[in-house]
Design a protein around this motif. Structure first.
Motif, short mmCIF file in Angstrom:
data_model
loop_
_atom_site.label_atom_id
_atom_site.label_comp_id
_atom_site.label_asym_id
_atom_site.label_seq_id
_atom_site.Cartn_x
_atom_site.Cartn_y
_atom_site.Cartn_z
N ARG A 104 33.16 42.82 41.10
CA ARG A 104 33.40 42.47 42.50
C ARG A 104 34.90 42.56 42.82
NH1 ARG A 104 29.82 40.40 46.68
NH2 ARG A 104 31.11 39.22 48.11
N PHE A 105 35.73 42.00 41.90
CA PHE A 105 37.17 42.03 42.15
C PHE A 105 37.75 43.45 41.98
CE2 PHE A 105 37.23 37.33 41.48
CZ PHE A 105 37.80 37.01 42.72
N THR A 106 37.25 44.19 41.01
CA THR A 106 37.80 45.53 40.82
C THR A 106 37.38 46.46 41.96
OG1 THR A 106 35.95 46.11 39.37
CG2 THR A 106 37.98 45.39 38.32
N SER A 107 36.17 46.28 42.48
CA SER A 107 35.75 47.14 43.59
C SER A 107 36.48 46.77 44.87
CB SER A 107 34.24 47.05 43.80
OG SER A 107 33.88 45.76 44.26
N SER A 108 36.76 45.48 45.09
CA SER A 108 37.46 45.08 46.30
C SER A 108 38.94 45.46 46.23
CB SER A 108 37.31 43.59 46.55
OG SER A 108 37.96 42.85 45.54
N SER A 109 39.55 45.42 45.05
CA SER A 109 40.96 45.77 44.93
C SER A 109 41.15 47.27 45.00
CB SER A 109 41.54 45.22 43.62
OG SER A 109 40.93 45.86 42.53
N SER A 110 40.22 48.06 44.46
CA SER A 110 40.37 49.52 44.53
C SER A 110 40.00 50.03 45.92
CB SER A 110 39.51 50.19 43.46
OG SER A 110 38.14 49.96 43.73
N GLY A 111 39.10 49.35 46.62
CA GLY A 111 38.72 49.78 47.96
C GLY A 111 39.78 49.46 49.00
N GLY A 112 40.62 48.50 48.73
CA GLY A 112 41.65 48.10 49.68
C GLY A 112 42.85 49.02 49.69
N ARG A 113 42.99 49.84 48.67
CA ARG A 113 44.17 50.72 48.58
C ARG A 113 44.07 51.91 49.50
NH1 ARG A 113 45.48 50.78 42.13
NH2 ARG A 113 45.68 48.56 41.93
#
Length: 70
Positions: free
Chosen positions: A61-70
């Protein structure tokens, strides 16, 4: 062979009622301890699997939200 013959000559209620009751009386504590250990191990395994699944969920969840925000 003598034990087999003696056991074969006993009435049905001795074979199917008295002998198992004596076995439970003598080994009952050991049987309960073994069952307790097995149930405790299964419970700990279930908790471990749930914690690993939760960790994987949080990391994804955290890796998908951090990579999607870039």
């Amino acid at each position: 062979m003598a034990v087999k013959e003696i056991y074969a000559g006993l009435p049905w209620w001795v074979k199917w009622v008295a002998v198992p009751l004596l076995a439970l009386l003598v080994f009952g504590g050991l049987i309960l301890k073994v069952l307790g250990v097995v149930i405790a191990l299964l419970f700990k395994l279930l908790v471990f699997v749930a914690l690993v699944a939760g960790l994987i969920y949080v990391v994804r969840r955290f890796t998908s939200s951090s990579s999607g925000g870039r």
